[in-house]
Write an enzyme that holds these catalytic residues in place. Structure first.
Site, PDB file in Angstrom:
ATOM      1  N   SER A  85      49.849  49.442  39.283  1.00  0.00           N
ATOM      2  CA  SER A  85      49.019  50.544  39.770  1.00  0.00           C
ATOM      3  C   SER A  85      49.716  51.410  40.804  1.00  0.00           C
ATOM      4  CB  SER A  85      47.786  49.970  40.492  1.00  0.00           C
ATOM      5  OG  SER A  85      46.685  49.992  39.666  1.00  0.00           O
TER       6      SER A  85
ATOM      7  N   HIS B  32      47.617  54.637  36.102  1.00  0.00           N
ATOM      8  CA  HIS B  32      48.456  54.022  35.066  1.00  0.00           C
ATOM      9  C   HIS B  32      48.725  55.047  33.977  1.00  0.00           C
ATOM     10  CE1 HIS B  32      48.164  49.695  36.114  1.00  0.00           C
ATOM     11  NE2 HIS B  32      47.106  50.131  36.762  1.00  0.00           N
TER      12      HIS B  32
ATOM     13  N   HIS C 270      44.563  45.729  31.260  1.00  0.00           N
ATOM     14  CA  HIS C 270      44.063  44.601  32.056  1.00  0.00           C
ATOM     15  C   HIS C 270      42.973  43.852  31.298  1.00  0.00           C
ATOM     16  CE1 HIS C 270      45.734  47.477  34.923  1.00  0.00           C
ATOM     17  NE2 HIS C 270      46.012  46.433  35.691  1.00  0.00           N
TER      18      HIS C 270
ATOM     19  N   TYR D  58      40.175  42.952  32.520  1.00  0.00           N
ATOM     20  CA  TYR D  58      38.830  43.474  32.865  1.00  0.00           C
ATOM     21  C   TYR D  58      38.427  44.670  32.013  1.00  0.00           C
ATOM     22  CZ  TYR D  58      41.466  46.813  35.776  1.00  0.00           C
ATOM     23  OH  TYR D  58      42.352  47.755  36.205  1.00  0.00           O
ATOM     24  N   GLU D  59      39.386  45.255  31.289  1.00  0.00           N
ATOM     25  CA  GLU D  59      39.041  46.354  30.383  1.00  0.00           C
ATOM     26  C   GLU D  59      38.463  45.810  29.076  1.00  0.00           C
ATOM     27  OE1 GLU D  59      42.223  49.662  30.551  1.00  0.00           O
ATOM     28  OE2 GLU D  59      43.161  47.920  31.460  1.00  0.00           O
TER      29      GLU D  59
ATOM     30  N   ALA E  28      49.906  45.993  42.488  1.00  0.00           N
ATOM     31  CA  ALA E  28      49.234  46.287  43.755  1.00  0.00           C
ATOM     32  C   ALA E  28      48.349  45.079  44.025  1.00  0.00           C
ATOM     33  CB  ALA E  28      48.383  47.538  43.596  1.00  0.00           C
TER      34      ALA E  28
ATOM     35  N   MET F 202      44.656  41.686  39.966  1.00  0.00           N
ATOM     36  CA  MET F 202      44.000  41.530  38.655  1.00  0.00           C
ATOM     37  C   MET F 202      44.988  41.628  37.486  1.00  0.00           C
ATOM     38  SD  MET F 202      40.774  44.009  39.455  1.00  0.00           S
ATOM     39  CE  MET F 202      40.016  44.013  41.094  1.00  0.00           C
ATOM     40  N   SER F 203      46.256  41.332  37.743  1.00  0.00           N
ATOM     41  CA  SER F 203      47.239  41.474  36.657  1.00  0.00           C
ATOM     42  C   SER F 203      48.301  40.376  36.764  1.00  0.00           C
ATOM     43  CB  SER F 203      47.902  42.851  36.755  1.00  0.00           C
ATOM     44  OG  SER F 203      48.689  42.942  37.915  1.00  0.00           O
TER      45      SER F 203
ATOM     46  N   ASN G  46      46.159  46.940  50.458  1.00  0.00           N
ATOM     47  CA  ASN G  46      44.979  46.810  51.337  1.00  0.00           C
ATOM     48  C   ASN G  46      44.887  45.362  51.767  1.00  0.00           C
ATOM     49  OD1 ASN G  46      44.213  46.517  48.302  1.00  0.00           O
ATOM     50  ND2 ASN G  46      42.656  45.335  49.394  1.00  0.00           N
TER      51      ASN G  46
ATOM     52  N   HIS H  21      39.567  52.261  45.283  1.00  0.00           N
ATOM     53  CA  HIS H  21      40.745  52.392  44.414  1.00  0.00           C
ATOM     54  C   HIS H  21      41.618  53.560  44.882  1.00  0.00           C
ATOM     55  CE1 HIS H  21      43.212  51.800  40.914  1.00  0.00           C
ATOM     56  NE2 HIS H  21      42.940  52.988  40.419  1.00  0.00           N
TER      57      HIS H  21
HETATM   58  N1  HPA Z   1      41.780  42.577  45.103  1.00  0.00           N
HETATM   59  C1  HPA Z   1      42.094  42.505  43.795  1.00  0.00           C
HETATM   60  N2  HPA Z   1      42.978  43.319  43.232  1.00  0.00           N
HETATM   61  C2  HPA Z   1      43.578  44.239  44.012  1.00  0.00           C
HETATM   62  C3  HPA Z   1      43.280  44.365  45.384  1.00  0.00           C
HETATM   63  C4  HPA Z   1      42.330  43.483  45.950  1.00  0.00           C
HETATM   64  O1  HPA Z   1      42.011  43.514  47.158  1.00  0.00           O
HETATM   65  N3  HPA Z   1      44.047  45.383  45.866  1.00  0.00           N
HETATM   66  C5  HPA Z   1      44.781  45.848  44.822  1.00  0.00           C
HETATM   67  N4  HPA Z   1      44.501  45.162  43.701  1.00  0.00           N
END
Ligand code: HPA
Length: 274
Positions: free
Chosen positions: A28, A59, A81, A83-84, A111, A209-210, A233, A245
């Protein structure tokens, strides 16, 4: 599946006949690394048979074949991903295609949210290991014996030799590279503070998430895997700030220069490996 891989690889090789040594998957907001690729051949995912195009913001779905510091590299800019709603087998298809093209090392980038309180947004973390909390595994189903064994060993899921190269490359670029364990979750919700607390107790330093599916598929194939997380973050509850996001994408842009320098030096050194 195995035949599909061969057909897709053949299609790519008809566009550019190369055997890349290194594969790289850009997470990302980290797509700007592609500016560092020399003599690039850009193939949109939409033009590659059996590839899914990316739908998430940040992406762009493109395969780029070219050289990084003279080393033949195949870069996947953007990934799909779980989740998609994609099955794991589709998620790892591009990884398996890179393997069919001949890569020996795969660098995964993402990320991630920082759990370890020593991290701060903008930090780059060398992935030492992962925890699969996706409740899924890309190797479920009949084993494809041509690709690898039924029960792959994951003791060195992130290759120690390549980790060493990454550490060295970080030092050479004056970066304060951290090390940590990546927890891979399904998403698409960010975690609750209670979940983040649990992940920390369980030994995770960052969450995303990847990466985990591709790492598993590459280990199955016997490919050396390395991973870098960009802490965009602090995970939920660590700073009491809400997550968005947009903020996450912005932070990825900020570390782009350090991130690209690190990758460039690493790939150059991998090129010199036996
Ligand atoms: N959690 C899950 N996936 C992420 C995060 C997060 O805080 N930041 C970037 N991808």
């Amino acid at each position: 599946m195995y035949e599909k891989l061969g057909r897709t690889a053949k299609h790519i090789q008809e566009i550019r006949k190369v055997t890349p040594k290194v594969g790289l998957i850009l997470g990302s907001g980290l797509g700007a690394f592609t500016e560092r690729i020399e003599d690039p051949t850009i193939i949109p995912y939409a033009d590659i048979p059996n590839f899914y195009d990316c739908t998430v913001e940040g992406h762009t779905g493109r395969l780029i074949l070219g050289k990084v510091k003279g080393v033949e590299t195949a870069v996947l800019q953007g990934r799909i991903h779980a989740y998609e709603g994609h099955p794991m087998e589709d998620l790892v298809f591009p990884t398996r295609v890179l393997a069919t093209l001949g890569i020996e090392t795969l660098i995964l980038t993402n990320a991630a949210g920082g759990i370890n309180k020593a991290f701060k947004p903008g930090d780059l973390v060398l992935i030492e290991d992962h925890i699969n909390l996706m409740a899924k595994n890309p190797l479920i189903g009949p084993n494809i014996n041509e690709l690898g064994p039924r029960f792959p060993d994951m003791t060195h899921a992130y290759n120690p030799e390549v980790r060493e190269i990454l550490e060295q490359s970080g030092k050479e670029n004056g970066l304060d590279l951290h090390k940590g364990v990546y927890a891979g979750v399904l998403g698409p919700t960010y975690e609750t503070p209670a979940e983040v607390k649990m992940l920390g107790i369980c030994g995770a330093d960052m969450v995303g998430m990847s990466t985990v599916p591709e790492s598993i598929a590459a280990n199955h194939l016997g490919i050396k895997v390395a991973g870098i997380s960009c802490i965009t973050n602090m995970a939920a509850g660590i700073q009491g700030k809400k997550l968005s996001h947009d903020d996450i994408k912005e932070q990825a842009v900020r570390v782009m220069n350090d991130f690209s320098n690190l990758l460039e030096t690493t790939i150059e050194k991998i090129g010199g490996m036996k």
